[in-house]
Write an enzyme that holds these catalytic residues in place. Structure first.
Site, PDB file in Angstrom:
ATOM      1  N   PRO A  18       0.856  -1.182   0.000  1.00 44.56           N
ATOM      2  CA  PRO A  18       0.000   0.000   0.000  1.00 44.56           C
ATOM      3  C   PRO A  18       0.892   1.232   0.000  1.00 44.56           C
ATOM      4  O   PRO A  18       1.821   1.312   0.794  1.00 44.56           O
ATOM      5  CB  PRO A  18      -0.766  -0.114   1.329  1.00 44.56           C
ATOM      6  CG  PRO A  18       0.038  -1.030   2.185  1.00 44.56           C
ATOM      7  CD  PRO A  18       0.827  -1.922   1.267  1.00 44.56           C
ATOM      8  N   MET A  19       0.618   2.177  -0.888  1.00 46.72           N
ATOM      9  CA  MET A  19       1.424   3.410  -0.915  1.00 46.72           C
ATOM     10  C   MET A  19       0.536   4.607  -1.204  1.00 46.72           C
ATOM     11  O   MET A  19      -0.067   4.708  -2.283  1.00 46.72           O
ATOM     12  CB  MET A  19       2.548   3.298  -1.949  1.00 46.72           C
ATOM     13  CG  MET A  19       3.692   2.423  -1.488  1.00 46.72           C
ATOM     14  SD  MET A  19       5.013   2.324  -2.694  1.00 46.72           S
ATOM     15  CE  MET A  19       4.305   1.246  -3.930  1.00 46.72           C
ATOM     16  N   GLN A  72      -6.700  -0.920   3.298  1.00 50.31           N
ATOM     17  CA  GLN A  72      -5.914  -0.607   4.510  1.00 50.31           C
ATOM     18  C   GLN A  72      -6.478   0.625   5.224  1.00 50.31           C
ATOM     19  O   GLN A  72      -6.769   1.644   4.590  1.00 50.31           O
ATOM     20  CB  GLN A  72      -4.452  -0.340   4.153  1.00 50.31           C
ATOM     21  CG  GLN A  72      -3.586  -0.317   5.417  1.00 50.31           C
ATOM     22  CD  GLN A  72      -2.188   0.212   5.192  1.00 50.31           C
ATOM     23  OE1 GLN A  72      -2.008   1.310   4.695  1.00 50.31           O
ATOM     24  NE2 GLN A  72      -1.189  -0.573   5.572  1.00 50.31           N
ATOM     25  N   CYS A 103       2.844   3.508   9.522  1.00 51.60           N
ATOM     26  CA  CYS A 103       3.093   4.806   8.897  1.00 51.60           C
ATOM     27  C   CYS A 103       3.911   5.712   9.832  1.00 51.60           C
ATOM     28  O   CYS A 103       3.523   5.958  10.965  1.00 51.60           O
ATOM     29  CB  CYS A 103       1.777   5.488   8.538  1.00 51.60           C
ATOM     30  SG  CYS A 103       2.080   7.103   7.781  1.00 51.60           S
ATOM     31  N   LYS A 142      -0.012  -4.437   9.123  1.00 53.53           N
ATOM     32  CA  LYS A 142       1.291  -4.073   8.529  1.00 53.53           C
ATOM     33  C   LYS A 142       1.990  -3.156   9.515  1.00 53.53           C
ATOM     34  O   LYS A 142       1.406  -2.175   9.966  1.00 53.53           O
ATOM     35  CB  LYS A 142       1.086  -3.384   7.187  1.00 53.53           C
ATOM     36  CG  LYS A 142       2.378  -2.998   6.513  1.00 53.53           C
ATOM     37  CD  LYS A 142       2.133  -2.606   5.068  1.00 53.53           C
ATOM     38  CE  LYS A 142       3.397  -2.166   4.357  1.00 53.53           C
ATOM     39  NZ  LYS A 142       3.840  -0.842   4.780  1.00 53.53           N
ATOM     40  N   ASN A 203       8.863  -7.280   3.961  1.00 52.20           N
ATOM     41  CA  ASN A 203       8.832  -6.051   3.164  1.00 52.20           C
ATOM     42  C   ASN A 203      10.085  -5.228   3.480  1.00 52.20           C
ATOM     43  O   ASN A 203      10.547  -5.195   4.614  1.00 52.20           O
ATOM     44  CB  ASN A 203       7.553  -5.269   3.519  1.00 52.20           C
ATOM     45  CG  ASN A 203       7.516  -3.864   2.957  1.00 52.20           C
ATOM     46  OD1 ASN A 203       7.287  -2.907   3.675  1.00 52.20           O
ATOM     47  ND2 ASN A 203       7.720  -3.736   1.671  1.00 52.20           N
ATOM     48  N   GLY A 204      10.589  -4.559   2.447  1.00 53.68           N
ATOM     49  CA  GLY A 204      11.685  -3.623   2.669  1.00 53.68           C
ATOM     50  C   GLY A 204      12.892  -3.895   1.814  1.00 53.68           C
ATOM     51  O   GLY A 204      13.491  -4.967   1.880  1.00 53.68           O
ATOM     52  N   ASP A 205      13.213  -2.903   0.949  1.00 53.32           N
ATOM     53  CA  ASP A 205      14.447  -2.904   0.162  1.00 53.32           C
ATOM     54  C   ASP A 205      14.509  -3.992  -0.915  1.00 53.32           C
ATOM     55  O   ASP A 205      15.575  -4.544  -1.184  1.00 53.32           O
ATOM     56  CB  ASP A 205      15.691  -3.010   1.078  1.00 53.32           C
ATOM     57  CG  ASP A 205      15.816  -1.818   2.003  1.00 53.32           C
ATOM     58  OD1 ASP A 205      15.055  -0.838   1.817  1.00 53.32           O
ATOM     59  OD2 ASP A 205      16.652  -1.870   2.919  1.00 53.32           O
ATOM     60  N   ARG A 228       8.602   0.715  -3.184  1.00 55.42           N
ATOM     61  CA  ARG A 228       9.153   1.730  -4.089  1.00 55.42           C
ATOM     62  C   ARG A 228       9.628   1.180  -5.425  1.00 55.42           C
ATOM     63  O   ARG A 228       9.498   1.859  -6.451  1.00 55.42           O
ATOM     64  CB  ARG A 228      10.285   2.474  -3.360  1.00 55.42           C
ATOM     65  CG  ARG A 228       9.766   3.326  -2.219  1.00 55.42           C
ATOM     66  CD  ARG A 228      10.854   3.711  -1.266  1.00 55.42           C
ATOM     67  NE  ARG A 228      11.396   2.540  -0.566  1.00 55.42           N
ATOM     68  CZ  ARG A 228      12.462   2.555   0.211  1.00 55.42           C
ATOM     69  NH1 ARG A 228      13.128   3.681   0.386  1.00 55.42           N
ATOM     70  NH2 ARG A 228      12.878   1.455   0.824  1.00 55.42           N
TER      71      ARG A 228
HETATM   72  C1  LIG Z   1       5.210   7.089  -1.234  1.00 55.44           C
HETATM   73  C2  LIG Z   1       4.961   6.035  -0.203  1.00 55.44           C
HETATM   74  C3  LIG Z   1       3.716   5.910   0.365  1.00 55.44           C
HETATM   75  C4  LIG Z   1       3.463   4.926   1.333  1.00 55.44           C
HETATM   76  N1  LIG Z   1       2.203   4.781   1.841  1.00 55.44           N
HETATM   77  C5  LIG Z   1       1.932   3.741   2.675  1.00 55.44           C
HETATM   78  C6  LIG Z   1       0.601   3.455   3.075  1.00 55.44           C
HETATM   79  O1  LIG Z   1      -0.376   4.122   2.679  1.00 55.44           O
HETATM   80  N2  LIG Z   1       0.424   2.410   3.919  1.00 55.44           N
HETATM   81  C7  LIG Z   1       1.460   1.626   4.374  1.00 55.44           C
HETATM   82  O2  LIG Z   1       1.245   0.680   5.128  1.00 55.44           O
HETATM   83  N3  LIG Z   1       2.721   1.865   3.976  1.00 55.44           N
HETATM   84  C8  LIG Z   1       2.975   2.876   3.129  1.00 55.44           C
HETATM   85  N4  LIG Z   1       4.242   3.060   2.666  1.00 55.44           N
HETATM   86  C9  LIG Z   1       5.300   2.092   3.053  1.00 55.44           C
HETATM   87  C10 LIG Z   1       5.396   0.949   2.024  1.00 55.44           C
HETATM   88  O3  LIG Z   1       4.193   0.207   2.007  1.00 55.44           O
HETATM   89  C11 LIG Z   1       6.560   0.010   2.349  1.00 55.44           C
HETATM   90  O4  LIG Z   1       6.376  -0.528   3.625  1.00 55.44           O
HETATM   91  C12 LIG Z   1       7.916   0.714   2.305  1.00 55.44           C
HETATM   92  O5  LIG Z   1       8.009   1.538   1.160  1.00 55.44           O
HETATM   93  C13 LIG Z   1       9.077  -0.282   2.344  1.00 55.44           C
HETATM   94  O6  LIG Z   1       9.043  -1.123   1.224  1.00 55.44           O
HETATM   95  P1  LIG Z   1      10.031  -0.873  -0.047  1.00 55.44           P
HETATM   96  O7  LIG Z   1      11.443  -0.844   0.474  1.00 55.44           O
HETATM   97  O8  LIG Z   1       9.761  -2.006  -0.968  1.00 55.44           O
HETATM   98  O9  LIG Z   1       9.668   0.461  -0.627  1.00 55.44           O
HETATM   99  C14 LIG Z   1       4.506   4.055   1.740  1.00 55.44           C
HETATM  100  C15 LIG Z   1       5.771   4.186   1.157  1.00 55.44           C
HETATM  101  C16 LIG Z   1       6.013   5.151   0.192  1.00 55.44           C
HETATM  102  C17 LIG Z   1       7.375   5.243  -0.436  1.00 55.44           C
END
Ligand SMILES: Cc1cc2nc3c(=O)[nH]c(=O)nc-3n(C[C@H](O)[C@H](O)[C@H](O)COP(=O)(O)O)c2cc1C
Length: 327
Positions: A18-19, A72, A103, A142, A203-205, A228
């Site tokens: 979710p982003m 979410q 968050c 999450k 999740n992460g990186d 990302r």
């Molecule tokens: C622009 C942006 C918006 C995000 N919005 C949410 C969100 O609405 N809900 C959530 O649980 N995490 C949110 N996240 C966190 C991501 O879901 C994820 O946990 C985090 O980016 C780490 O994963 P990655 O390294 O693959 O980016 C957001 C991250 C980014 C970069």
């Protein structure tokens, strides 16, 4: 490799994270087309849902093709979260409801929502108990590893939410204070995988298909969530499926990338309309353009465009320009 969230069978356990500002309907559809196994809405304020705020509710709609999908929610009050979860079940019927304990944005944490809740494991437990009590849909969580280095709580929180009835946990193993700095500590994912009987999503990186394989191997997790990297390249899901030999996938030319961008623009027009779609597209386009020659100039021009049709025409012109230049 499959996994289950409650009774929902997940055939490809690769999740689009979710982003906020990104995982709207056009983008979810695009990622789904590339093979994302599960998608989520952007996080949504429980109060906005209870008040039936029009704009909020519009972000919750999805099509059947997007399933399995999680909606979410975030908030700091167990009753509000439970009421909003029930509203979602009755009016949208997603496959599961995810609660945001991750968050780090001060806008959310200052009001006690998102990862601020990790400061109080009892509150976490109460929230989950209430939500699980009112809905039949599977509830997932999450979360981050903790608030800061001195309060690393992922083990306690993971145990508490499993005990309270959550059906899967996603861990982004950074603290709130870290925001996105440093490295995600995948050892935390491995630890809760050992500890819990419900599925764990790591999740992460994740930057490429190889990282997905590494996360499965190093942590034993049941699913991998991509944030990302999916914004930069929504085709990362196909890269992974191709690495398993499940499909053919190779993206080699600039034209192919431009065709994907045009597809994304079409979906934005279709689902959100020309004006709102244009606004929703802008942050995506900036990511797509990173690394392209002349990207900063394109970015400046795009920031002046109002709607999706203008963005589509702009891309066509850029594409023609680059093609002629390379001849
Ligand atoms: C622009 C942006 C918006 C995000 N919005 C949410 C969100 O609405 N809900 C959530 O649980 N995490 C949110 N996240 C966190 C991501 O879901 C994820 O946990 C985090 O980016 C780490 O994963 P990655 O390294 O693959 O980016 C957001 C991250 C980014 C970069």
């Amino acid at each position: 490799m499959t996994m289950k969230i409650g009774n929902i069978e997940i055939k490809t356990p690769i999740f689009l994270a979710p982003m906020s500002g990104y995982t709207n309907q056009p983008f979810r559809r695009l990622c789904k087309q590339f093979g994302a196994g599960v998608v989520y809405t952007e996080f949504t304020n429980a109060i906005g849902i209870i008040r039936e705020n029009d704009k909020t509710l519009r972000t919750l709609s999805f099509t059947e093709e997007e399933r399995p999908i999680g909606i979410q929610i975030f908030g700091n009050d167990a009753d509000n979260l439970a009421r909003s979860a029930l509203y979602i079940q009755e009016n949208f019927s997603p496959d599961f409801i995810d609660i945001n304990f991750g968050c780090p944005s001060p806008k959310v944490t200052k009001k006690g929502g998102g990862s601020a809740i990790l400061k109080d494991v009892n509150k976490v437990r109460k929230i989950i108990e209430k939500v699980v009590h009112v809905v039949d849909l599977p509830v997932t969580v999450k979360m981050r590893s903790g608030w800061d280095h001195d309060s690393i709580v992922y083990r306690d929180v993971a145990m508490a939410v499993e005990f309270a009835g959550v059906r899967a946990v996603t861990l982004h193993p950074r603290t709130t204070k870290q925001m996105f700095k440093g490295k995600a500590n995948w050892d935390h994912i491995a630890e809760i995988k050992e500890q819990l009987s419900i599925p764990v999503i790591g999740n992460g990186d994740i930057h490429c298909a190889d990282d997905i394989h590494k996360m499965f191997e190093q942590t034993g997790c049941d699913g991998v969530m991509i944030g990302r990297a999916a914004i930069r390249k929504p085709w990362i899901f196909s890269e992974y499926l191709a690495s398993l030999g499940k499909m053919e996938w190779k993206l080699s030319t600039r034209e192919e990338i431009f065709a994907i961008i045009q597809q994304h623009i079409e979906y934005a027009k279709e689902h959100l309309g020309d004006r709102v779609g244009g606004r929703a597209l802008r942050p995506h386009i900036i990511h797509y353009l990173k690394g392209f020659p002349g990207a900063s100039d394109f970015r400046r021009k795009i920031s002046k465009l109002q709607n999706a049709s203008e963005i589509a025409k702009f891309f066509q012109d850029v594409s023609n320009f680059l093609e002629n230049r390379d001849k």
